[in-house]
Write an enzyme that holds these catalytic residues in place. Structure first.
Site, PDB file in Angstrom:
ATOM      1  N   THR A  39       0.834  -1.219   0.000  1.00  0.00           N
ATOM      2  CA  THR A  39       0.000   0.000   0.000  1.00  0.00           C
ATOM      3  C   THR A  39       0.861   1.258   0.000  1.00  0.00           C
ATOM      4  O   THR A  39       0.374   2.321  -0.358  1.00  0.00           O
ATOM      5  CB  THR A  39      -0.905   0.035   1.246  1.00  0.00           C
ATOM      6  OG1 THR A  39      -0.110  -0.293   2.385  1.00  0.00           O
ATOM      7  CG2 THR A  39      -2.049  -0.949   1.145  1.00  0.00           C
ATOM      8  N   GLY A 125      17.200 -11.368   2.997  1.00  0.00           N
ATOM      9  CA  GLY A 125      16.173 -11.993   2.157  1.00  0.00           C
ATOM     10  C   GLY A 125      14.989 -12.525   2.943  1.00  0.00           C
ATOM     11  O   GLY A 125      14.202 -13.322   2.448  1.00  0.00           O
ATOM     12  N   ALA A 126      14.832 -12.083   4.196  1.00  0.00           N
ATOM     13  CA  ALA A 126      13.748 -12.607   5.030  1.00  0.00           C
ATOM     14  C   ALA A 126      12.532 -11.686   5.028  1.00  0.00           C
ATOM     15  O   ALA A 126      11.560 -11.925   5.724  1.00  0.00           O
ATOM     16  CB  ALA A 126      14.248 -12.798   6.460  1.00  0.00           C
ATOM     17  N   LEU A 128      12.643  -8.579   6.093  1.00  0.00           N
ATOM     18  CA  LEU A 128      12.739  -7.741   7.300  1.00  0.00           C
ATOM     19  C   LEU A 128      13.575  -6.482   7.055  1.00  0.00           C
ATOM     20  O   LEU A 128      14.002  -5.813   7.993  1.00  0.00           O
ATOM     21  CB  LEU A 128      13.337  -8.552   8.454  1.00  0.00           C
ATOM     22  CG  LEU A 128      12.487  -9.732   8.934  1.00  0.00           C
ATOM     23  CD1 LEU A 128      13.257 -10.576   9.946  1.00  0.00           C
ATOM     24  CD2 LEU A 128      11.189  -9.242   9.554  1.00  0.00           C
ATOM     25  N   SER A 129      13.821  -6.189   5.791  1.00  0.00           N
ATOM     26  CA  SER A 129      14.472  -4.938   5.389  1.00  0.00           C
ATOM     27  C   SER A 129      15.885  -4.746   5.918  1.00  0.00           C
ATOM     28  O   SER A 129      16.216  -3.696   6.484  1.00  0.00           O
ATOM     29  CB  SER A 129      13.618  -3.741   5.789  1.00  0.00           C
ATOM     30  OG  SER A 129      12.449  -3.775   5.065  1.00  0.00           O
ATOM     31  N   SER A 130      16.711  -5.743   5.697  1.00  0.00           N
ATOM     32  CA  SER A 130      18.121  -5.573   6.054  1.00  0.00           C
ATOM     33  C   SER A 130      18.737  -4.435   5.240  1.00  0.00           C
ATOM     34  O   SER A 130      19.608  -3.711   5.730  1.00  0.00           O
ATOM     35  CB  SER A 130      18.884  -6.870   5.808  1.00  0.00           C
ATOM     36  OG  SER A 130      18.690  -7.302   4.476  1.00  0.00           O
ATOM     37  N   SER A 131      18.256  -4.239   4.015  1.00  0.00           N
ATOM     38  CA  SER A 131      18.867  -3.196   3.186  1.00  0.00           C
ATOM     39  C   SER A 131      18.508  -1.796   3.690  1.00  0.00           C
ATOM     40  O   SER A 131      19.351  -0.908   3.730  1.00  0.00           O
ATOM     41  CB  SER A 131      18.497  -3.374   1.709  1.00  0.00           C
ATOM     42  OG  SER A 131      17.111  -3.246   1.511  1.00  0.00           O
ATOM     43  N   ASP A 175       9.996   0.802   4.418  1.00  0.00           N
ATOM     44  CA  ASP A 175      11.107   0.217   5.167  1.00  0.00           C
ATOM     45  C   ASP A 175      11.927   1.301   5.865  1.00  0.00           C
ATOM     46  O   ASP A 175      12.274   1.184   7.040  1.00  0.00           O
ATOM     47  CB  ASP A 175      12.008  -0.594   4.215  1.00  0.00           C
ATOM     48  CG  ASP A 175      11.197  -1.559   3.366  1.00  0.00           C
ATOM     49  OD1 ASP A 175      10.033  -1.828   3.734  1.00  0.00           O
ATOM     50  OD2 ASP A 175      11.712  -2.034   2.340  1.00  0.00           O
TER      51      ASP A 175
HETATM   52  C1  GLA Z   1       8.975  -4.088   0.371  1.00  0.00           C
HETATM   53  C2  GLA Z   1       9.160  -2.654  -0.096  1.00  0.00           C
HETATM   54  C3  GLA Z   1       8.220  -1.712   0.661  1.00  0.00           C
HETATM   55  C4  GLA Z   1       6.768  -2.203   0.583  1.00  0.00           C
HETATM   56  C5  GLA Z   1       6.685  -3.684   0.938  1.00  0.00           C
HETATM   57  C6  GLA Z   1       5.310  -4.263   0.679  1.00  0.00           C
HETATM   58  O1  GLA Z   1       9.355  -4.203   1.700  1.00  0.00           O
HETATM   59  O2  GLA Z   1      10.502  -2.254   0.080  1.00  0.00           O
HETATM   60  O3  GLA Z   1       8.339  -0.408   0.151  1.00  0.00           O
HETATM   61  O4  GLA Z   1       6.211  -1.934  -0.664  1.00  0.00           O
HETATM   62  O5  GLA Z   1       7.612  -4.471   0.203  1.00  0.00           O
HETATM   63  O6  GLA Z   1       4.366  -3.656   1.472  1.00  0.00           O
END
Ligand code: GLA
Length: 388
Positions: A39, A125-126, A128-131, A175
């Site tokens: 979203t 790659g999980a 969980l936004s490591s990047s 993220d």
């Molecule tokens: C990834 C993207 C986010 C978001 C999610 C899905 O984490 O980096 O910006 O779009 O997917 O909600």
């Protein structure tokens, strides 16, 4: 909530590599998406949280124009001149740091080099936004190092730009915003149109379990970017049909969707249904949290997953298996895929007293089904990124 061992280890490695201690340290957490899938780039709503895992970035100025950068986790090193901060084909991890550095130059003078090292404990790659954790930790460290003053939103957008231009993923701002605005024991509620961010206290009668399926989709960026294009096409369609302005799917109500969906291209209609449904669920979910109705909130999580599975088609059999099994485990209130999808993790809302047993049960049944392990952790909503 920085893990002290992570910081101590990074400081030790910094001294070993560069011969003297670091002068700047910054930490940024990963994030978990609780409700509101895909979203963010549709200018909608998301409930998320910064998590108790993240990345630490240590740096010191160098006395020339050379930038030496070490990825501590994989012990790889790269170096480049400060006048040539470019995209790398070889070291993909370098792109997150270089992308941030390149944009920061638009906000202040960056003419000298640095020595830098980063370590993280967010599984890669999980979902969980490591990047984003790396981008935000690097961004804060560079701001401190070069005396640059920018606000959180500007830094979040700089991280997003690094993803778009250096890493090739057309992500939204979820993220980076979650990593920067997290607060201990709180969720982060973001309106991705106004970019207003609010912290919402999390009920202590529930906690989150993350189940990393260890499935990494090979074409994930391509799939992600394709979903985004379809959402934009859907928004254009509604803009041409509805009498009020539509600049993103955020502007379309569920009623408007159901009136027009039968004349849409079927795939585009399904993608739109997911995003419009998710926006409704997040707003409902926020109200339910205020009423402390965790059972009903959990139902929204299940609905969200079902919509990912059938409408957005960003789930996979391993994620579906975890969600469907979680439903039968005592104490579980809700479960859904978290993040971009196509692999990665399931977030489970559960009564704290049942979390440990549920984790063990899931680990065993996952192994039995797929012959490989999943990783389960208790996730604590945590404070956002900071200079240490
Ligand atoms: C990834 C993207 C986010 C978001 C999610 C899905 O984490 O980096 O910006 O779009 O997917 O909600």
């Amino acid at each position: 909530m920085i893990n002290q061992t992570l910081l101590d280890n990074a400081a030790k490695k910094f001294r070993e590599h560069f011969g003297k201690p670091h002068t700047i340290a910054a930490y940024a957490p990963g994030r978990v998406e609780i409700l509101g899938n895909h979203t963010d780039y549709n200018e909608g709503f998301v409930l998320s949280a910064a998590i108790n895992m993240g990345a630490v970035f240590l740096a010191s100025p160098s006395n020339n124009t050379t930038c030496r950068l070490i990825a501590g986790d994989i012990t790889e090193e790269t170096s480049f001149d400060i006048s040539a901060v470019n995209r790398s084909e070889k070291n993909l991890w370098q792109n997150y740091v270089a992308g941030v550095l390149a944009s920061l130059r638009e906000h202040g003078k960056i003419n000298t080099g640095f020595n830098g090292i980063f370590f993280g404990n967010v599984p890669l790659g999980a979902g969980l936004s490591s990047s984003a954790a790396l981008e935000m930790a690097a961004g804060l460290a560079f701001c401190a190092l070069y005396g640059i003053n920018i606000d959180k939103l500007t830094l979040a957008k700089i991280g997003q730009r690094a993803e778009h231009e250096y890493a090739g993923a057309k992500c939204g701002l979820l993220d980076q915003i979650s990593s920067l605005y997290g607060k201990a024991n709180n969720l982060v509620m973001t309106d991705f149109r106004s970019l207003a961010v609010q912290n919402i206290p999390m009920d202590s009668n529930a906690c989150f379990l993350m189940c990393n399926t260890n499935v990494k989709h090979r074409l994930v960026d391509g799939e992600y970017n394709e979903r985004r294009e379809k959402c934009e096409m859907a928004a254009k369609f509604f803009a041409s049909e509805l009498s009020h302005p539509v600049s993103a799917l955020r502007d379309v109500s569920w009623e408007e969707y159901t009136k027009l969906s039968s004349v849409m291209d079927p795939v585009t209609a399904k993608r739109a249904a997911h995003v419009i449904g998710e926006n409704t669920r997040v707003l409902k979910g926020k109200e339910l949290l205020a009423k402390k109705d965790l059972c009903a909130f959990g139902q929204l999580m299940y609905e969200s997953h079902e919509s990912s599975r059938t409408n957005f088609e960003n789930s996979c059999k391993e994620l579906d298996f975890v969600v469907s099994q979680a439903k039968h485990i005592p104490g579980v209130l809700g479960a859904r895929l978290s993040g971009g999808g196509f692999g990665g993790s399931v977030v489970i809302l559960i009564h704290p007293r049942d979390a440990e047993t549920a984790g063990k049960t899931l680990t065993a049944i996952y192994k039995k089904e797929f012959g490989m392990p999943c990783d389960i952790r208790i996730i604590t909503p945590s404070d956002g990124a900071t200079v240490l």
